[in-house]
Design a protein around this motif. Sequence first.
Motif, PDB file in Angstrom:
ATOM      1  N   HIS A   1       0.811  -1.225   0.000  1.00  0.00           N
ATOM      2  CA  HIS A   1       0.000   0.000   0.000  1.00  0.00           C
ATOM      3  C   HIS A   1       0.843   1.274   0.000  1.00  0.00           C
ATOM      4  N   ILE A   2       2.063   1.205   0.557  1.00  0.00           N
ATOM      5  CA  ILE A   2       2.945   2.366   0.551  1.00  0.00           C
ATOM      6  C   ILE A   2       4.352   1.934   0.147  1.00  0.00           C
ATOM      7  N   SER A   3       5.133   2.901  -0.275  1.00  0.00           N
ATOM      8  CA  SER A   3       6.553   2.662  -0.531  1.00  0.00           C
ATOM      9  C   SER A   3       7.300   3.962  -0.238  1.00  0.00           C
ATOM     10  N   GLU A   4       8.614   3.908  -0.334  1.00  0.00           N
ATOM     11  CA  GLU A   4       9.425   5.113  -0.133  1.00  0.00           C
ATOM     12  C   GLU A   4      10.082   5.502  -1.446  1.00  0.00           C
ATOM     13  N   LYS A   5       9.960   6.778  -1.805  1.00  0.00           N
ATOM     14  CA  LYS A   5      10.571   7.299  -3.016  1.00  0.00           C
ATOM     15  C   LYS A   5      11.303   8.574  -2.656  1.00  0.00           C
ATOM     16  N   GLU A   6      12.609   8.576  -2.900  1.00  0.00           N
ATOM     17  CA  GLU A   6      13.446   9.715  -2.534  1.00  0.00           C
ATOM     18  C   GLU A   6      13.257  10.070  -1.059  1.00  0.00           C
ATOM     19  N   ARG A   7      13.227   9.028  -0.227  1.00  0.00           N
ATOM     20  CA  ARG A   7      13.113   9.132   1.232  1.00  0.00           C
ATOM     21  C   ARG A   7      11.782   9.699   1.698  1.00  0.00           C
ATOM     22  N   LYS A   8      10.779   9.719   0.825  1.00  0.00           N
ATOM     23  CA  LYS A   8       9.447  10.174   1.203  1.00  0.00           C
ATOM     24  C   LYS A   8       8.459   9.012   1.033  1.00  0.00           C
ATOM     25  N   VAL A   9       7.465   8.974   1.932  1.00  0.00           N
ATOM     26  CA  VAL A   9       6.442   7.930   1.853  1.00  0.00           C
ATOM     27  C   VAL A   9       5.443   8.301   0.762  1.00  0.00           C
ATOM     28  N   VAL A  10       5.182   7.358  -0.121  1.00  0.00           N
ATOM     29  CA  VAL A  10       4.201   7.584  -1.193  1.00  0.00           C
ATOM     30  C   VAL A  10       3.170   6.462  -1.165  1.00  0.00           C
TER      31      VAL A  10
ATOM     32  N   SER B   1      -2.554  14.563   2.801  1.00  0.00           N
ATOM     33  CA  SER B   1      -1.553  15.537   3.230  1.00  0.00           C
ATOM     34  C   SER B   1      -1.082  16.377   2.045  1.00  0.00           C
ATOM     35  N   GLN B   2      -0.930  17.662   2.266  1.00  0.00           N
ATOM     36  CA  GLN B   2      -0.473  18.546   1.204  1.00  0.00           C
ATOM     37  C   GLN B   2       1.044  18.513   1.044  1.00  0.00           C
ATOM     38  N   LYS B   3       1.697  17.797   1.933  1.00  0.00           N
ATOM     39  CA  LYS B   3       3.150  17.745   1.895  1.00  0.00           C
ATOM     40  C   LYS B   3       3.619  16.298   1.957  1.00  0.00           C
ATOM     41  N   ARG B   4       4.574  15.958   1.103  1.00  0.00           N
ATOM     42  CA  ARG B   4       5.184  14.637   1.174  1.00  0.00           C
ATOM     43  C   ARG B   4       6.151  14.615   2.357  1.00  0.00           C
ATOM     44  N   ARG B   5       6.084  13.536   3.128  1.00  0.00           N
ATOM     45  CA  ARG B   5       6.871  13.470   4.352  1.00  0.00           C
ATOM     46  C   ARG B   5       7.689  12.185   4.400  1.00  0.00           C
ATOM     47  N   SER B   6       8.735  12.234   5.197  1.00  0.00           N
ATOM     48  CA  SER B   6       9.580  11.059   5.390  1.00  0.00           C
ATOM     49  C   SER B   6       8.898  10.061   6.324  1.00  0.00           C
ATOM     50  N   MET B   7       9.437   8.843   6.375  1.00  0.00           N
ATOM     51  CA  MET B   7       8.923   7.840   7.295  1.00  0.00           C
ATOM     52  C   MET B   7       9.030   8.342   8.736  1.00  0.00           C
ATOM     53  N   LYS B   8      10.154   8.964   9.059  1.00  0.00           N
ATOM     54  CA  LYS B   8      10.350   9.489  10.414  1.00  0.00           C
ATOM     55  C   LYS B   8       9.264  10.503  10.770  1.00  0.00           C
ATOM     56  N   SER B   9       8.971  11.413   9.851  1.00  0.00           N
ATOM     57  CA  SER B   9       7.974  12.443  10.110  1.00  0.00           C
ATOM     58  C   SER B   9       6.588  11.840  10.326  1.00  0.00           C
ATOM     59  N   TRP B  10       6.225  10.836   9.506  1.00  0.00           N
ATOM     60  CA  TRP B  10       4.904  10.219   9.658  1.00  0.00           C
ATOM     61  C   TRP B  10       4.788   9.450  10.960  1.00  0.00           C
ATOM     62  N   VAL B  11       5.840   8.744  11.338  1.00  0.00           N
ATOM     63  CA  VAL B  11       5.799   8.008  12.607  1.00  0.00           C
ATOM     64  C   VAL B  11       5.615   8.988  13.772  1.00  0.00           C
ATOM     65  N   GLN B  12       6.345  10.094  13.750  1.00  0.00           N
ATOM     66  CA  GLN B  12       6.223  11.082  14.824  1.00  0.00           C
ATOM     67  C   GLN B  12       4.818  11.677  14.874  1.00  0.00           C
ATOM     68  N   ARG B  13       4.273  12.041  13.717  1.00  0.00           N
ATOM     69  CA  ARG B  13       2.963  12.688  13.673  1.00  0.00           C
ATOM     70  C   ARG B  13       1.844  11.733  14.090  1.00  0.00           C
ATOM     71  N   LEU B  14       1.873  10.533  13.532  1.00  0.00           N
ATOM     72  CA  LEU B  14       0.794   9.589  13.804  1.00  0.00           C
ATOM     73  C   LEU B  14       0.850   9.026  15.215  1.00  0.00           C
ATOM     74  N   ALA B  15       2.038   9.053  15.828  1.00  0.00           N
ATOM     75  CA  ALA B  15       2.168   8.544  17.200  1.00  0.00           C
ATOM     76  C   ALA B  15       1.297   9.332  18.176  1.00  0.00           C
ATOM     77  N   MET B  16       0.987  10.587  17.843  1.00  0.00           N
ATOM     78  CA  MET B  16       0.146  11.391  18.731  1.00  0.00           C
ATOM     79  C   MET B  16      -1.276  10.846  18.799  1.00  0.00           C
ATOM     80  N   SER B  17      -1.665  10.052  17.798  1.00  0.00           N
ATOM     81  CA  SER B  17      -2.995   9.431  17.783  1.00  0.00           C
ATOM     82  C   SER B  17      -2.902   7.924  17.979  1.00  0.00           C
TER      83      SER B  17
END
Length: 230
Positions: free
Chosen positions: A45-54, A76-92
């Motif tokens: 369902h997801i992959s990483e392209k140029e260090r961003k989750v797509v 999301s209006q911004k493509r984010r890295s795996m690290k950024s998504w883990v940090q953001r989603l961890a709040m929920s």
Amino acid sequence: MDLSVAEKLLLLCQSPDKNGLSVPGFHLPYGIIASLMTDLAYSGHISEKERKVVIVNKNPDKASVLSDITETIRESQKRRSMKSWVQRLAMSSGRFRRAIQDELERKGLLRIERKKFLGIISYRKTWLRGHKTQKSLVNTLAGAVRHPDLALPPSDLRLLGIVLVCQLHETLGLDSAKDQESLDSATYRILSEDSTMRSLAQIINETDMATGQIPSTVNQAAFYQLNSSS
């Protein structure tokens, strides 16, 4: 029984004989999200392209917790890295944890008591039913740490990485001094080979430093080896 990485993680963390989880919750929210991202990656369902989750053009079941995450990433209006998504989603992570526990209940591995405090505030109690499944997971992962030549399927290797990086290794009975070298070696190997695990480890270490926690000796040793070899 076919279990996702996220389901295996929460099954490992469930107390075998008491209500609730048997691990400190400080790092677990990040581990829950990393395990869900792993499930999304392995199911295509997801992959990483140029260090961003797509998002890959393949939709999870709309009723699943994985669908909630892919929709959040897609909108999301911004493509984010795996690290950024883990940090953001961890709040929920609480609602994701409850959804995973609901699935474990449907599979007969947990018993959930749903209650209300003063008839208003909802809460739940969770009890382990899948003792044999939990014990099998513990034996498999602990064996892979103590015997490096033992091969694990990719999803279980990622699960082991989440357990070690999030400092949950005591769930595997790996809390003695003689296990330390094996823990260091296994963590280093996983961090060397897996970019998601490196992102997760970076989050954990940064969080520890920001909150004054003592960093895991397992993670410290692994990072030292990686930095010295680069």
